[in-house]
Enzyme design. Structure first.
Site, PDB file in Angstrom:
ATOM      1  N   LYS A 121       0.832  -1.212   0.000  1.00 28.15           N
ATOM      2  CA  LYS A 121       0.000   0.000   0.000  1.00 28.15           C
ATOM      3  C   LYS A 121       0.863   1.258   0.000  1.00 28.15           C
ATOM      4  CE  LYS A 121      -2.831   2.960   2.744  1.00 28.15           C
ATOM      5  NZ  LYS A 121      -3.096   3.363   4.131  1.00 28.15           N
ATOM      6  N   ASP A 139      -7.017   1.622   1.254  1.00 26.24           N
ATOM      7  CA  ASP A 139      -7.005   1.854   2.697  1.00 26.24           C
ATOM      8  C   ASP A 139      -8.331   1.376   3.277  1.00 26.24           C
ATOM      9  OD1 ASP A 139      -8.884   3.778   2.031  1.00 26.24           O
ATOM     10  OD2 ASP A 139      -8.023   5.312   3.350  1.00 26.24           O
TER      11      ASP A 139
END
Length: 219
Positions: A121, A139
């Protein structure tokens, strides 16, 4: 609606609500963005933006960062949480950037993910927001909303990213992932969902989710 129609509705609505989307984390270059994203793990962007000026006043590049000790870094970033792991990661990746990349942040997913404390990420955010490479960082907001909007099964963030990339045009990924984050914070939080305000979920949300919300409001 079909999944494709739901995706088009999401794109249209988000572009109307957020025609421009600023990057939430304050930074001045790829290195300071990398550090800010690393600090944002299990921490709010607001808190990170309060702490990074203190850290960057002492070290806003890898050469100055390695002049600090891990303990000094940890003392500064402690309010962001997970400070033992994050401080070691910041020091370690800064050292690698100097030794291997002439102090520059590498522009590839593979190289970024090899750095200490940098996961997929974080690498995706840096590639997207610092270098403009199409990516779809997932997220908690994106993971939640992709499930609420019946665009992913909610199994895990890996599957959510795969589903997002499959249904949304690649040219929109970098803008769209930020738009969804802003929408999740403002209109569709994890708790206290308000369908009067949350137009996307109200229009295309999962039937079982809508039924449960209606049941709650009727009590």
């Amino acid at each position: 609606m079909t999944k494709a129609e739901r995706a088009k509705f999401v794109i249209k609505t988000l572009q109307e609500l957020y025609p421009t989307v600023p990057i939430p984390l304050d930074h001045k270059d790829a290195y300071t963005l990398l550090i800010a994203v690393l600090l944002s793990a299990q921490c709010t962007d607001v808190r990170v933006n309060q702490i990074t000026p203190l850290l960057f006043a002492k070290a806003d590049n890898p050469y100055d960062m390695v002049k600090l000790s891990v303990e000094e870094i940890q003392d500064i970033i402690r309010p962001c949480g997970l400070s033992p792991m994050k401080s070691k990661g910041i020091y370690g990746l800064s050292k690698i950037l100097i030794e291997k990349y002439d102090g520059q942040v590498p522009q590839s997913f593979e190289a970024l993910e090899e750095l200490p404390a940098v996961g997929h990420k974080t690498a995706s955010v840096v590639m997207s927001q610092a270098f403009g490479v199409p990516a779809f960082p997932v997220d908690t907001h994106i993971h939640r909303l992709m499930w609420r909007w019946n665009l992913s099964n909610g199994k895990n963030v890996v599957q959510t990213e795969k589903d997002a990339k499959a249904i949304f045009p690649k040219a929109l990924w970098n803008e769209l992932h930020l738009q969804i984050i802003y929408y999740g914070r403002e209109y569709s939080p994890a708790r206290g969902m308000n369908l009067d305000k949350d137009i996307i979920t109200r229009t295309i949300g999962r039937k079982e989710l809508l039924a449960e919300d209606i049941k709650k409001t009727s009590r």
